[in-house]
Design an enzyme around this catalytic site. Structure first.
Site, mmCIF file in Angstrom:
data_model
loop_
_atom_site.group_PDB
_atom_site.id
_atom_site.type_symbol
_atom_site.label_atom_id
_atom_site.label_comp_id
_atom_site.label_asym_id
_atom_site.label_seq_id
_atom_site.Cartn_x
_atom_site.Cartn_y
_atom_site.Cartn_z
ATOM 1 N N ASP B 141 0.992 -1.257 0.141
ATOM 2 C CA ASP B 141 -0.054 0.126 -0.158
ATOM 3 C C ASP B 141 1.069 1.253 -0.158
ATOM 4 O OD1 ASP B 141 -2.416 -1.578 0.074
ATOM 5 O OD2 ASP B 141 -2.459 -1.567 1.931
ATOM 6 N N ARG B 189 -6.656 0.685 -0.574
ATOM 7 C CA ARG B 189 -8.000 1.117 0.185
ATOM 8 C C ARG B 189 -8.208 2.539 0.251
ATOM 9 N NH1 ARG B 189 -6.336 -2.477 3.706
ATOM 10 N NH2 ARG B 189 -7.378 -4.204 3.964
#
Lengths: 418, 418
Positions: B141, B189
């Site tokens: 991420d 996300r």
């Protein structure tokens, strides 16, 4: 320099190595001093008289083609029907060929393309136009008759096997507290060749993939869910490979995402993995993830099989040889003479034996329980994914893929009204 | 040989290179004659006293770890809460560490793991137990604070950029008669780091990806559809990269496939690409395909970035150095000193500056129109995907990935009741 022009066209779904075939065709033709035109967007470009002059391409561009995925001249999904039904198209095609003094037509595609090439050769004979038509095999579906395997399949198979092994390691590492079931969707409308290739990722019943769903076997949801649950109970996780074309016993596709049909009249599928994942979650309650690589699996030149690249180039060279030798209505095919060490050579088959046939997977390739591959399948598949043929990378970390100029030669005919 | 044991644990979602870090930790510890135990399935194994004795691994196994994706010792999604809320767990953890004479604890994960490592170090101090806790960065991420980038991201970024370039070539070749719009779903996300990496696949407005959808910008469906249609009209096709975490202006996720939450309390996402594809088909009527690589993008060791592998190993070595030097509650971080030629080194940051912070993408990385990346983003991202670090392949065409024995050392404590 032989009089006349060679026309090369790509057809149907492209692959990681169809351009390797194109590169070989151009290189072989240049050696023989033959001028090559390439139809823009396949047979459509031939009909529209959109023909790319490949003589303007540099040697470096032609060489780079061999490691570039996609279809450098464009491809299309346009199936010509019977000569009776599509007579105007066939006649236009011949007119274009004649206008550009095309004496050799190489059509690089699957079984529909073999059929088209065959019909063009028949019509040319009927019109007394001297034309040699050669089909050149290509399809990730591996469903062409006669040839032992199809250029394009080996690379997609390697991508599939490697990807399944990689994501299986990921799932195994996390299963205790996270995803327990993973579903990988492989291309394959009617034949489970790519799903079978996934089977190379592991050996024995404990190595992933734990379940393969083949379109050759009817899908039984209750049985599937019971098997998944049993694997999760035994190993803590379960990796499933599902062929996009699996069908229930009544023949209906398990998931038909689009619900439409493509230009070939085939049902346009997709969404099997997400459907199965949903059932696993709802019925078994396991956390589930799924992957739909879609075009990634047929364009992954970065992970091409060396065997596949070599065969893609070999059929390209052989097609030029056939054409110049006047071998009409034929297709170069791969002949396997030994599994291990793998030995193969290129032979020539009549298009009539290839056109509109579909090679299905031998029954002996699917394990008796219907959810894995046999030793015979491994012997067949393993050499096809052997070896790596990496593209060169440029300084910025990306492969050095080439995009060719698409300028077409001056038109000699009126625009096509079709 | 220093007295005491080093405990290494992997945490959270695994990556293509977290095992490269593990390999470096083991190699560095072996050089210093330090015994390493590895917690099975991350912190859960530490709580359960399931500790793998790495001294039984061969040198070849330790070396092969460096090119194996997944998490070789298992990872988990188990976030410890505050010391007050989860006191029993923390105390059990310390009891296990003490029972096995663990003096150095290396926790390889993201910001949640940095938080856990920090709390363990605080509790150990409170109990007067001499323990050095070191966080080791890892996450695709790329959202860890302080460090310039996170090991694991570069390889996922390279996979993303290469895959998007490859499927874009496929789509471009077929668009005339087949798929006109392709949607690629990237993980991410809250931050669009991987979606941004896709931007490296092309340059200028005509090269794919033509539209990137970032979670940092609210999703406006009408605007999206209009942009897609305009690109199709201009170029004949359109490649879209969508971050899984894109949200409408009201904050709702565009697609929430599961609708559940994972153990970290994060919404479990998925299905953005299929949703967008459906809208394109229904509203614009273009033929559309989509890809959801899912775990493939974080386990694709076959396409790892050389920069990423080197950094993953460097933080592993540095973590051992920190631990043995008694640098407590710290994390080795990557410091960039030049973009081009790229220069970096490892520094050490306090865990308190990393724990529970989330690095967002700089505003200056997203193009003014909100659908592409800027030159600044390219300067930052390009070195992270540079270089190839291929795994060795065995004769059968598959990477030589290693699966380690998971046998654990004899328990010294009663079973964990937690």
């Amino acid at each position: 320099m032989p009089a006349g022009t060679l026309l090369y066209a790509q057809s149907g779904g492209v692959t990681a190595v169809i351009n390797a075939t194109a590169s070989a065709v151009l290189q072989a033709a240049r050696t023989k001093k033959v001028r090559v035109l390439a139809a823009r967007n396949g047979i459509l470009g031939a009909l529209r008289e959109e023909l790319i002059d490949t003589t303007t391409l540099s040697t470096a561009q032609v060489k780079a083609l061999a490691h570039t995925p996609g279809g450098a001249f464009g491809s299309c999904r346009l199936k010509l029907k019977s000569v009776e039904a599509d007579r105007a198209k066939y006649e236009r095609l011949l007119a274009v060929l004649q206008a550009h003094d095309v004496r050799w037509f190489l059509y690089n595609g699957g079984n529909d393309s073999a059929d088209t090439a065959l019909k063009v050769s028949q019509l040319a004979a009927e019109f007394g136009y001297p034309l040699t038509c050669v089909g050149v095999p290509k399809t990730i579906d591996n469903d062409l008759a006669v040839t032992d395997c199809c250029p394009g399949f080996g690379s997609a198979a390697k991508y599939t096997a490697v990807s399944v092994r990689e994501c299986a390691l990921d799932v195994a590492a996390m299963a205790e507290t996270s995803t327990k079931v993973f579903v990988y969707e492989a291309m394959g409308r009617h034949a489970g060749w790519l799903a079978a290739a996934a089977g190379l990722a592991g050996e024995g019943r404990d190595e992933a993939p734990h379940l393969i769903l083949f379109p050759e076997r009817p899908f039984d949801e209750a049985d599937f869910l019971a098997r998944v649950d049993a694997v999760v109970k035994r190993l803590g996780h379960c990796v499933v490979v599902a062929s996009e074309g699996i069908r229930a016993a009544d023949g209906t596709f398990v998931a038909d995402a689009g619900g439409g049909k493509d230009a070939f009249g085939h049902a346009q599928l997709g969404g099997v993995a997400s459907h199965l994942a949903g059932r696993v979650k709802d019925v078994l309650g396991h956390k589930v993830h799924w992957s739909l690589p879609d075009y990634l699996q047929r364009s992954a030149r970065h992970l091409a099989s060396k065997t596949d690249v070599e065969q893609a180039m070999a059929v390209g060279r052989a097609a030029v040889d056939c054409a110049l030798a006047g071998q009409n209505a034929v297709m170069p095919v791969i002949v396997r003479t030994a599994d291990e060490p793998y030995q193969w050579h290129v032979d020539v088959a009549p298009l009539s034996k290839v056109a509109n046939h579909e090679k299905t997977m031998p029954k002996g390739f699917i394990r008796a329980d219907g959810h894995g591959i046999t030793a015979a399948a491994r012997r067949y598949l393993a050499p096809l994914i052997a070896g790596e043929a990496y593209p060169p990378y440029v300084r910025n970390g990306l492969p050095d893929y080439v995009v060719l100029p698409q300028a077409t030669v001056r038109r000699k005919l009126p625009a096509w009204a079709g």
